[in-house]
Structures are given as structure tokens and as C-alpha cells.
Motif scaffolding. Structure first.
Motif, PDB file in Angstrom:
ATOM      1  N   VAL A  62       0.861  -1.183   0.000  1.00 47.09           N
ATOM      2  CA  VAL A  62       0.000   0.000   0.000  1.00 47.09           C
ATOM      3  C   VAL A  62       0.894   1.228   0.000  1.00 47.09           C
ATOM      4  N   ALA A  63       0.586   2.156  -0.904  1.00 51.91           N
ATOM      5  CA  ALA A  63       1.293   3.437  -0.957  1.00 51.91           C
ATOM      6  C   ALA A  63       0.259   4.546  -0.843  1.00 51.91           C
ATOM      7  N   MET A  64       0.489   5.454   0.087  1.00 50.32           N
ATOM      8  CA  MET A  64      -0.421   6.581   0.287  1.00 50.32           C
ATOM      9  C   MET A  64       0.280   7.865  -0.147  1.00 50.32           C
ATOM     10  N   ARG A  75       4.593  -2.760   3.034  1.00 52.90           N
ATOM     11  CA  ARG A  75       4.448  -3.993   2.274  1.00 52.90           C
ATOM     12  C   ARG A  75       4.616  -5.171   3.218  1.00 52.90           C
ATOM     13  N   ASP A  76       3.841  -6.226   2.959  1.00 53.36           N
ATOM     14  CA  ASP A  76       3.948  -7.413   3.795  1.00 53.36           C
ATOM     15  C   ASP A  76       3.561  -8.645   2.998  1.00 53.36           C
ATOM     16  N   GLU A  77       4.115  -9.792   3.382  1.00 51.12           N
ATOM     17  CA  GLU A  77       3.777 -11.078   2.770  1.00 51.12           C
ATOM     18  C   GLU A  77       2.991 -11.897   3.772  1.00 51.12           C
ATOM     19  N   GLY A  84      -3.040 -10.027   5.747  1.00 47.64           N
ATOM     20  CA  GLY A  84      -2.013  -9.149   5.205  1.00 47.64           C
ATOM     21  C   GLY A  84      -2.431  -7.689   5.237  1.00 47.64           C
ATOM     22  N   VAL A  85      -3.713  -7.425   4.966  1.00 50.16           N
ATOM     23  CA  VAL A  85      -4.220  -6.053   5.025  1.00 50.16           C
ATOM     24  C   VAL A  85      -4.127  -5.525   6.448  1.00 50.16           C
TER      25      VAL A  85
END
Length: 120
Positions: A62-64, A75-77, A84-85
Motif C-alpha cells: 500500500v502506498a499513500m 508492504r507485507d507477505e 495481510g491487510v
């Protein structure tokens, strides 16, 4: 609520339950933003499928874009896209709080105390 949330999938089809969940979780992050930056924030969510077997692991990033040229990204896996969200939301929350402290430093207590002291 963040109005502009763009979602895309790289090897993953964005379905309605995931879309609603992501809008709910990422959309409420505007409460941690400074007042002047709340209305023009754009969030970009990308879900990528990684691993050899389909459905093995997902990468959520996610980029804001915050007005003034600042970009906050996380970012995450995870093996579950919903989990993940949640992880990305927690990371973004901490980054937004640090950004807010940079933009709006706290007032010192001694200044407030001097307002209410009766001087002779």
C-alpha cells in the motif's frame, strides 16, 4: 474516510469481499493524518501472488500519496490476504503517526501553564 483507494491485482483477482474489507481498514487511516492532508490523500493497494503454487503466498503493498509530495508505503507477505491487510494497516498507522509528529510538533506543557498562572 479516504475517498480515493485504487486497487489492483498482479496474478490475483480482486473480489468484492476483499475490496470492501480493504476500503474499511485502509480508509479509516485518515483519522491519524493532519487536518490539512485528509481530503486529498490517494491510497494505492497492490496484491501480488508469489510462490510457485497458486494461492501459496500473497504480497500486499500500500502506498499513500499525501499532499506536499510525501509518500507513505508499507508492504507485507502473508498466506491470507485479509490478514495481510491488517498487518499493512498497522505498519501504515505507525508511519502516519511519525509523519504527523514531524509536521505538527507537540506543544510544551510549560507554555500552557503560564496562561493560567495569576501574576502580581
Amino acid at each position: 474516510m479516504i475517498e480515493k483507494i485504487e486497487m489492483s491485482g498482479n496474478g490475483y483477482k480482486i473480489e468484492e469481499p476483499f475490496k470492501k474489507y480493504t476500503e474499511k481498514r485502509i480508509g479509516k487511516l485518515d483519522r491519524y493524518l493532519p487536518r490539512g492532508a485528509k481530503k486529498d490523500v490517494v491510497a494505492k493497494v497492490v496484491v501480488s501472488e508469489i510462490g510457485k503454487n497458486k494461492g501459496e503466498k500473497y504480497e500486499i503493498s500500500v502506498a499513500m500519496d499525501i499532499p506536499g509530495g510525501k509518500v507513505i508505503a508499507a508492504r507485507d507477505e502473508c498466506s491470507n490476504v485479509f490478514a495481510g491487510v491488517d498487518l499493512v494497516e498497522a505498519k501504515l498507522m505507525g508511519q502516519i503517526r511519525r509523519y504527523k509528529l514531524e509536521v505538527q510538533p507537540h506543544r510544551q506543557k510549560k507554555n500552557w501553564r503560564n496562561l493560567f498562572i495569576r501574576r502580581k
